[in-house]
Design an enzyme around this catalytic site. Structure first.
Site, PDB file in Angstrom:
ATOM      1  N   GLY A  70      27.511  19.890  47.515  1.00  0.00           N
ATOM      2  CA  GLY A  70      27.048  19.395  46.227  1.00  0.00           C
ATOM      3  C   GLY A  70      28.060  19.686  45.139  1.00  0.00           C
ATOM      4  N   HIS A 201      22.395  21.427  52.904  1.00  0.00           N
ATOM      5  CA  HIS A 201      21.850  22.742  53.248  1.00  0.00           C
ATOM      6  C   HIS A 201      20.737  23.190  52.302  1.00  0.00           C
ATOM      7  CE1 HIS A 201      23.744  25.739  50.393  1.00  0.00           C
ATOM      8  NE2 HIS A 201      24.477  24.685  50.122  1.00  0.00           N
ATOM      9  N   THR A 237      39.251  13.818  57.356  1.00  0.00           N
ATOM     10  CA  THR A 237      38.430  13.434  58.500  1.00  0.00           C
ATOM     11  C   THR A 237      36.994  13.905  58.317  1.00  0.00           C
ATOM     12  OG1 THR A 237      40.346  13.576  59.966  1.00  0.00           O
ATOM     13  CG2 THR A 237      38.167  13.614  60.996  1.00  0.00           C
ATOM     14  N   CYS A 329      26.049  30.918  43.432  1.00  0.00           N
ATOM     15  CA  CYS A 329      27.455  30.862  43.008  1.00  0.00           C
ATOM     16  C   CYS A 329      27.782  31.925  41.972  1.00  0.00           C
ATOM     17  CB  CYS A 329      27.779  29.480  42.434  1.00  0.00           C
ATOM     18  SG  CYS A 329      27.458  28.119  43.564  1.00  0.00           S
TER      19      CYS A 329
END
Length: 388
Positions: A70, A201, A237, A329
């Site tokens: 996110g 998540h 990738t 965070c």
């Protein structure tokens, strides 16, 4: 152990784990490769993209970008939109209570020379649409407002903001929806949202997968350059096993969102009633516990003035309760909560906040255990209170 930190991360569903393991074992080729194995992996990737689009009515497969988180989705949307549109204007609008991945993106853009307006919030943590309208100028090119605040659970008036901005040609509207998907209704097209961020998540999916909705016609400057994957917006990738598993997690979360919200509001109401009975604790944000309120169903936030939050967290852990302070965070920072300060709480409350966030495994039994252990911890800590 009772895990009440679902805003930080959620335990993946067994079905999601099985899906990821199966795809990882069978489809390990690079989805950009031209051989058959690569094409099979690429097909799985596009099927996952289509599954995401089907979850959000009116959106197209091509409008969905897979990222690593996110945080990355927010960075791409905000910085990418500002840089691509700077010839049209130099003014950006956000709020003072955004997640660090949004707030710090705007701070970085200020250092690049952009003019940023940080809108205030009321005592419940909700922004005023009137204030936003007054902040708009001819130079405004981007507005970013989160749907659900990650600390106190305040729900922002996204629908009303979208209606306001529909009449403002050239002003992109970004919404950080990381804490709202699977808990609240989200209508990207109906609400006039141009960009929308989500994270797997947070909905019982694997870590390492984010979503970014970019409405057709919105131009973004890519932050990660390379092979041109993900519509040339996010080179690198793709993690096919995690993306396929994430698509399943998002589908399961959205399909059960109404029932989840109804159940969690009842849990929230019970926990709030218990906290109110403890005079040492102060609730932060709205106490509403019904669908359509300004408070999200899965978050309860309170403060214990005079007590360090890490002490409370460790005491709760000894009672087999896992909770958190600010956003994951920022949880290791000793600074007072920027969100609580914006809500004009006292310094003592801003530095002593605790967040409880519910998940699918929680019911009345788990909630009663939490209330019982919280009362015990408060009783044990009361003699240690330090008055500021």
């Amino acid at each position: 152990m009772y895990y009440f930190d679902h805003c930080a991360s959620t335990p993946p569903h067994e079905e999601v784990i099985r899906t990821m393991a199966e795809v990882m074992a069978k489809h390990y080729a690079n989805p950009s490769s031209l051989h058959r194995s690569g094409q099979e992996a690429g097909n799985l990737l596009e099927r996952a993209r289509g599954a995401i689009a089907s979850i959000f009515p009116g959106t197209d497969n091509k409008e969905w970008i897979f990222t690593s988180s996110g945080t990355e989705s927010n960075n791409i949307a905000i910085i990418g939109a500002a840089r691509s549109s700077k010839k049209r204007g130099n003014h950006l609008i956000t709020t003072v209570v955004e997640h660090p991945s949004v707030y710090e993106s705007f701070k970085a853009l200020e250092r690049e020379g952009f003019d940023v307006t940080y809108l205030p919030v009321d005592s419940f943590g909700v922004v005023s649409v009137t204030d936003l309208e007054a902040a708009l100028t001819k130079e405004t090119i981007l507005v970013s407002v989160m749907h659900v605040n990650n600390e106190v659970g305040a729900i922002q008036p996204i629908r009303e903001i979208g209606e306001l901005l529909k009449g403002r040609k050239g002003v992109w509207f970004h919404v950080d929806g990381v804490q709202s998907v699977g808990k609240l209704t989200v209508d990207l097209v109906g609400w006039g949202i141009d960009m929308f961020s989500a994270s797997a998540h947070k909905v019982n999916g694997p870590r390492g997968v984010g979503l970014l909705y970019v409405r057709q016609g919105v131009m973004l400057e890519p932050l990660i350059r390379g092979g041109g994957q993900e519509s040339d917006l996010r080179s690198g990738t793709e993690n096919v096993p995690a993306i396929v598993a994430s698509a399943k997690a998002f589908r399961l979360a959205v399909e059960s969102s109404s029932a989840r919200a109804e159940r969690m509001y009842k849990l929230r109401e019970r926990l709030i009633a218990s906290i109110i009975e403890m005079p040492e604790l102060f609730l932060n944000g709205s106490t509403d516990c019904k669908i359509g309120s300004i408070a999200a169903p899965h978050i309860v936030h309170f403060s214990y003035p005079g007590m360090k939050p890490e002490v409370i967290i460790h005491m709760l852990e000894k009672q087999e309760i896992m909770a958190s302070t600010k956003s994951a965070c920022s949880s290791k920072s000793d600074e007072p909560s920027r969100v609580l300060q914006a809500m004009q709480t006292s310094y003592e409350r801003a530095v002593s906040g605790i967040r409880i966030s519910f998940g699918d495994e929680h019911g009345e039994k788990e909630l009663e255990w939490l209330c019982q252990k919280l009362r015990l911890v408060v009783q044990q800590l009361k003699p240690l209170e330090r008055k500021g």
